[in-house]
Design an enzyme around this catalytic site. Structure first.
Site, PDB file in Angstrom:
ATOM      1  N   SER A 283      -3.722 -12.884   3.668  1.00 33.25           N
ATOM      2  CA  SER A 283      -4.280 -12.701   2.324  1.00 33.25           C
ATOM      3  C   SER A 283      -3.334 -13.275   1.267  1.00 33.25           C
ATOM      4  O   SER A 283      -3.769 -13.745   0.220  1.00 33.25           O
ATOM      5  CB  SER A 283      -4.551 -11.222   2.036  1.00 33.25           C
TER       6      SER A 283
ATOM      7  N   LYS B 247       0.802  -1.221   0.000  1.00 30.19           N
ATOM      8  CA  LYS B 247       0.000   0.000   0.000  1.00 30.19           C
ATOM      9  C   LYS B 247       0.834   1.270   0.000  1.00 30.19           C
ATOM     10  O   LYS B 247       0.305   2.344  -0.274  1.00 30.19           O
ATOM     11  CB  LYS B 247      -0.957   0.005   1.188  1.00 30.19           C
TER      12      LYS B 247
END
Lengths: 315, 100
Positions: free
Chosen positions: A257, A43
């Site tokens: 994830s 991110k």
């Protein structure tokens, strides 16, 4: 490697082979280690690009307040970027978010506004949109709809992977804001005709899908299904199993994830083996496992770990 | 020919509270029509358009975990023993890990 500042060191992450998990010399799997970014996740790329884009278009001036619905990695990345540039950051996050997340955000100077746990990220998005309407001077970068999020990957993640692996046949990543898949996918499609762009979407426990009705659903504005070849839903059991395999067999300590993404990548690898085709499959390791230790994902049996994850937003 | 269909919480008022129901059909459209005969109104929540020929924008359906929109949508082929999952589309992405 030397950089003028921390923000300048975002990106240029390693692409490493998985010699033990790759099925054959002709079908190889490669991990893009995004935990090597400054705050430990992919991110950082989107956060930096969204802030720079807002500055370029005059939306952010010194002393500005940035608002974002995020309880996770984007908030941490934005907090780092905003602190460096003198912006105040307010993160809207579900009240059931882990203590580590809150401590990390607070450490980097962000303020936290809680949204109701029921409804998860959908509710955080709704609260953030309402706050933005009530406070017109605040700037919501809005990762789900901000083209700069995808553009970061079009300009960096995609070119990096293609430079390191020109023989790439498949790109696999997690589907959240969709920025990684949209940006990287578009770039790679331009470079590699016929490349397969595969999304792995985490499938959570039932409580996370507890909308009052279908029309409250949410599809990120950035999402364009035409960029993808296919999209898989991966449940917590498979995600946990692959997350553990990745650290046990290849030494890569990743977030949960990533296990879901690896599961989809291994599925593509199996298919290539069955079809007798060569394949170079690159997948994204979005972050390391540190922030998820308290979930119990790495301890006990898979069934115990799965039970711990029930009801949590684990990706 | 039987297919297990997992139904999300918000649609269980159509299935008498059942989490999973059984249906049959060679395509997704046929399967949904078969389900609708047993659970009236269910199909209407999953499809849109005048002819009911499109999946609702906020509905995701997976056959053996693969999104049907990449398998032909409502024309996706269904085989005996397949597992079908219906889920509402929700915001993911950089979401919270709860607890703590």
């Amino acid at each position: 490697m030397r950089f003028d500042s921390l923000a300048d060191s975002v990106g240029r992450t390693p692409l490493v082979g998985l010699p033990k998990l790759s099925p054959s010399p002709d079908v190889r799997i490669w991990a893009k280690l995004e935990q090597n970014n400054p705050t430990g996740s992919i991110k950082d790329r989107a956060a930096l690009w969204m802030v720079q884009d807002a500055e370029k278009h005059g939306r952010l001036a010194p002393g500005a307040t940035v608002l974002e619905p995020t309880s996770g990695n984007t908030g941490i990345s934005l907090a780092m970027v905003c602190a460096q540039r003198g912006y105040q950051l307010i993160c809207v996050m579900p009240e059931n978010t882990s203590i580590e997340r809150r401590q990390l955000l607070t450490m980097w100077g962000a303020r936290i506004v809680s949204s109701p746990a029921a409804g998860g990220s959908n509710e955080a998005v709704a609260v953030a949109k309402r706050l933005a309407a009530e406070n017109p001077s605040w700037v919501m970068l809005y990762q789900y709809g901000n083209p700069a999020n995808a553009q970061a990957h079009y300009e960096t993640t995609g070119p990096e992977i293609f430079a390191d692996l020109p023989t790439i046949t498949h790109f696999v990543a997690g589907l959240g804001t969709t920025g990684t898949l949209m940006g990287t996918g578009r770039y790679l499609r331009e470079q590699v005709p016929g490349i397969e762009i595969v999304a792995a979407e985490p499938r959570y426990g039932e409580v996370v899908y507890g909308l009052r009705n279908i029309d409250e659903g949410f599809v990120p504005e950035l999402y364009d299904a035409a960029v993808l070849t296919t999209r898989y839903s991966v449940g917590p059991r498979e995600a946990l199993r692959r997350t553990r395999e990745l650290v046990e067999r290849e030494g890569i300590f990743a977030g949960i994830s990533t296990g879901a993404v690896l599961h989809a990548a291994l599925g593509q690898a199996d298919k290539a083996v069955r079809d007798g085709r060569r394949a170079d499959i690159a997948f994204i390791v979005a972050d390391g496992g540190w922030k998820y230790l308290s979930t119990g994902a790495y301890a006990g049996t898979l069934a115990e770990a799965e039970a711990e994850l029930e009801g949590q937003l684990w990706a | 020919m039987a297919v297990q269909v997992r139904v999300p919480t918000i649609l269980r008022n159509y299935t008498g509270g059942a989490k999973s129901v059984e249906g049959s059909g060679e395509t997704l459209a046929a399967l949904l029509s078969d389900l609708d005969a047993h659970y009236p109104g269910l199909k209407g929540r999953l499809v849109t358009g005048d002819a009911g020929d499109q999946l609702h924008r906020f509905v995701n359906i997976y056959v053996n975990d693969e999104d049907v929109r990449f398998l032909g949508g409502l024309d996706a082929k269904i085989a005996d023993g397949d597992s079908v999952t219906v889920l509402p589309a929700v915001a993911g992405g950089s979401a919270a890990v709860a607890g703590g």
